[in-house]
Design an enzyme around this catalytic site. Sequence first.
Site, mmCIF file in Angstrom:
data_model
loop_
_atom_site.group_PDB
_atom_site.id
_atom_site.type_symbol
_atom_site.label_atom_id
_atom_site.label_comp_id
_atom_site.label_asym_id
_atom_site.label_seq_id
_atom_site.Cartn_x
_atom_site.Cartn_y
_atom_site.Cartn_z
ATOM 1 N N THR A 101 11.591 38.255 -31.590
ATOM 2 C CA THR A 101 10.914 37.725 -30.410
ATOM 3 C C THR A 101 10.711 36.223 -30.530
ATOM 4 O OG1 THR A 101 9.701 39.802 -30.402
ATOM 5 C CG2 THR A 101 8.944 38.093 -28.903
ATOM 6 N N SER A 220 3.193 18.270 -40.170
ATOM 7 C CA SER A 220 4.465 18.480 -40.860
ATOM 8 C C SER A 220 4.316 19.524 -41.963
ATOM 9 C CB SER A 220 4.948 17.163 -41.487
ATOM 10 O OG SER A 220 5.976 17.410 -42.422
ATOM 11 N N GLU A 225 -0.168 19.432 -46.909
ATOM 12 C CA GLU A 225 -1.472 19.600 -46.273
ATOM 13 C C GLU A 225 -1.381 20.639 -45.161
ATOM 14 O OE1 GLU A 225 -4.658 16.167 -45.876
ATOM 15 O OE2 GLU A 225 -3.197 16.046 -44.250
ATOM 16 N N GLU A 281 2.151 38.881 -38.372
ATOM 17 C CA GLU A 281 1.883 40.172 -39.017
ATOM 18 C C GLU A 281 0.387 40.279 -39.313
ATOM 19 O OE1 GLU A 281 4.554 42.483 -39.767
ATOM 20 O OE2 GLU A 281 5.468 41.061 -38.366
#
Length: 305
Positions: A101, A220, A225, A281
């Site tokens: 999906t 990013s 981080e 999930e």
Amino acid sequence: MENKYTHGVLFYHEHSGLKNINQGIGEVTTALSSICKHLSIQLSENEGDIIKYCQEIKTKNYAKDVDILFILGGDGTVNELINGVMTHDLQLPIGILPGGTFNDFTKTLNIAPNHKQASEQMISAQVGTYDVIKINNQYALNFVGLGLIVQNAENVQDGSKDIFGKLSYIGSTVKTLLNPTQFNYQLSIDDKTYSGETTMILTANGPFIGGSRIPLTDLSPQDGELNTFIFNEQSFSILNDIFKKRDSMNWNEITQGIEHIPGKKISLTTDPAMKVDIDGEISLETPIDIEVIPNAIQLLTVNDL
């Protein structure tokens, strides 16, 4: 063309999200076999199989010469491979072929949404190194969320409308549709503490969630981080703006109602206990400990032209 790799393994689930998985396998193997001297096609019949195969690859019981892994599937299948690679410390590059999906992280890697096109991109793709999120004893590439985003994931699993994917059409009716639950939270990020009441907390590594970009210009998955976002009850009117925008924007434009906290180590408790969505999930509940593992995984990346 010279084969780049000695032995590639292509993992897939029968229920990968593709209408015809066998046809899909055929469509991707043409390109993959051109860069691998030997290509193994490995069906994962049950959840957890891919993690077991990763253990066998690590101990050389699967084969002695595996030097690249491919995965055909959606975010859940990709997540299983990431957990296998991290758990068994496989220092092998991974090529992701979309087949579900959403494949949020493939957008970060500039990989085409079509599996056949993506397989062709693998021929010239370069290996990039990316951070991974560790959540208790699990791993994820993209995000950890609770509250509203869990409700959304449960909708998707039930075959209902994907609220986040359709937010651009829903607008101000989001609150009515979702009837979100408020919960109390206590959050520690790099030894600073935060507490209050909210409807959603999201910790992101990658810049795409639910198919859309988080409008934060410098987010990013290669900066060592994580970025945590706390949404308050007034946030619904701007949830639409966040998930509707396709391009990055100045965070200050939408900062009202959302607190953004960058950090490397996070602890979160809630009252009541809340289900946690990890890359689509739902497999944990609070309390959870989250940390970034910098430069933890190698992923084939298409150069952004």
